[in-house]
Design a protein around this motif. Structure first.
Motif, mmCIF file in Angstrom:
data_model
loop_
_atom_site.group_PDB
_atom_site.id
_atom_site.type_symbol
_atom_site.label_atom_id
_atom_site.label_comp_id
_atom_site.label_asym_id
_atom_site.label_seq_id
_atom_site.Cartn_x
_atom_site.Cartn_y
_atom_site.Cartn_z
ATOM 1 N N HIS A 161 -11.906 21.055 14.802
ATOM 2 C CA HIS A 161 -11.062 19.881 15.006
ATOM 3 C C HIS A 161 -9.720 20.289 15.607
ATOM 4 N N ASP A 162 -9.208 21.428 15.173
ATOM 5 C CA ASP A 162 -7.924 21.931 15.658
ATOM 6 C C ASP A 162 -8.004 22.297 17.136
ATOM 7 N N ILE B 176 -15.441 22.999 5.173
ATOM 8 C CA ILE B 176 -14.161 22.426 5.568
ATOM 9 C C ILE B 176 -13.405 23.390 6.500
ATOM 10 N N TYR B 177 -13.577 24.695 6.320
ATOM 11 C CA TYR B 177 -12.867 25.668 7.160
ATOM 12 C C TYR B 177 -13.313 25.599 8.626
ATOM 13 N N PRO B 178 -14.602 25.823 8.924
ATOM 14 C CA PRO B 178 -14.996 25.740 10.336
ATOM 15 C C PRO B 178 -14.863 24.330 10.919
ATOM 16 N N LEU C 78 1.159 20.916 12.402
ATOM 17 C CA LEU C 78 -0.086 21.644 12.638
ATOM 18 C C LEU C 78 -1.312 20.929 12.066
ATOM 19 N N LEU C 79 -1.116 20.151 11.026
ATOM 20 C CA LEU C 79 -2.203 19.358 10.445
ATOM 21 C C LEU C 79 -1.597 18.077 9.876
ATOM 22 N N PRO C 80 -1.275 17.102 10.750
ATOM 23 C CA PRO C 80 -0.715 15.839 10.265
ATOM 24 C C PRO C 80 -1.663 15.187 9.263
ATOM 25 N N VAL C 81 -1.111 14.430 8.341
ATOM 26 C CA VAL C 81 -1.956 13.829 7.307
ATOM 27 C C VAL C 81 -3.002 12.904 7.925
#
Length: 345
Positions: A192-193, A185-187, A316-319
């Motif tokens: 994605h970011d 999930i991290y990478p 920074l990370l919308p749902v």
């Protein structure tokens, strides 16, 4: 600024008392945030956790925690198969939620939480703490400034040597086990970011005797033709570094890239354009792991939404992006042949 009263701090409750809950509690205390309650499935565990972190209210059930009128926001720290039910419980009781990653087990669960949060006007936010760290904020500034030129590739790994016991949470499918949701999930979220949602996805992996994934590698293409590669493993410790590669320069993030660390911006001719140390920036705020940044952001989102009269969401990370990332993880799991028991019921 005269005439403005200070924004009221949110009163935090922590749901569950495991290792990640303890790390978060310590960082809340580090940042001076208002941690008022904890809930566990047993009163003994709640009381011990409360005593350890100086928490006034210890609840012997999750239901009691979310019903506590002194709690405004709940940090959901259970294993990811329980995230949907536990976050839903908190939302139904009118609490904002910060939900540990992976956000849920799959896209359908994530969408349900997003819908419920919007319906109730509550913050639903994935606790992808890395996005809120100082070195990631600086990285986004560098990318936005065009320093790297056109970004052509992003690469990151999250590889650790973790317990091989088949009954361990990481290897048990009924507990959402596997390298992808716990480590990958991290990478995946990082890619994605930086590059946005992928256009194509190719994944390969190795499953262990329990059916859980021990290694997963992805190759994806993104808008404009940029490519990304990720590697996650729960059975082998690797470099845990990341690279953002542009036509004019690159960013090399040192280990451990997803926690407060250092990076360099290196021009195509090898000249070092910038060195950034996110360890001193993050830990200069009183130490800790760095999980306080997402909590501070959550408080800001709720306060700003109240001022606007709108539903709160992360910038920074919308749902909606958390939902999309869960859909991407679904696609990867489909390609490597991993399905959780609850999905086949």
């Amino acid at each position: 600024m005269t005439g403005h009263s200070p924004r009221p701090a949110l009163r935090w409750g922590i749901l569950a008392t495991g290792g990640i809950a303890a790390a978060f509690a310590a960082d809340l205390r580090t940042a001076g945030l208002d941690l008022v309650a904890v809930g566990s499935r047993s009163q003994e565990s709640a009381a011990a956790f409360a005593a350890r972190f100086g928490i006034a209210r210890a609840h012997g059930s999750y239901e009691a925690l979310v019903a506590d009128p002194e709690v405004d926001i709940v940090y959901v720290a259970t294993p990811h198969p329980m995230h949907h039910a536990d976050a839903r419980l908190a939302l139904e009781h009118g609490k904002h939620v910060l939900v540990e990653k992976a956000f849920t087990l799959n896209r359908a669960e994530a969408q349900d939480l997003a819908d419920l949060g919007r319906e109730k006007g509550l913050l639903v936010m994935e606790a992808m703490w890395t996005r809120y760290l100082p070195h990631m904020a600086r990285l986004r500034e560098i990318v936005a400034a065009g320093t790297l030129g056109e970004i052509r590739a992003v690469s990151a790994d999250h590889t650790q040597s973790l317990p091989t016991d088949p009954a361990h949470r990481l290897n048990a499918l009924e507990l959402g086990g596997g390298a992808l949701l716990d480590l990958g999930i991290y990478p995946i979220s990082f890619v994605h970011d930086v590059l946005g949602a992928p256009v194509t996805v190719q994944a390969t992996g190795r499953l262990v005797e329990t059916g859980a994934d021990a290694e997963v590698a992805t190759v994806m293409t993104h808008a404009g033709g940029a490519v990304s590669t990720t590697l996650s493993s729960s059975r082998a410790a690797g470099p845990n570094t990341a690279v953002v590669l542009g036509t004019q320069a690159r960013i090399e993030i040192d280990r451990v890239w997803y926690s407060p660390t250092t990076f360099r911006v290196i021009a195509a001719d090898g000249t070092v354009l910038e060195e950034f140390d996110g360890r001193t920036t993050a830990h200069g705020r009183g130490g800790g792991r760095g999980m306080q940044y997402q909590a501070l952001a959550a408080e800001r989102y709720v306060a700003e939404a109240a001022e606007r009269g709108s539903a709160p969401d992360s910038d920074l990370l919308p749902v909606a992006e958390s939902v999309a990332i869960m859909g991407l993880l679904d696609e990867i799991r489909g390609q490597i042949g991993v399905q959780y028991p609850s999905e086949t019921a």
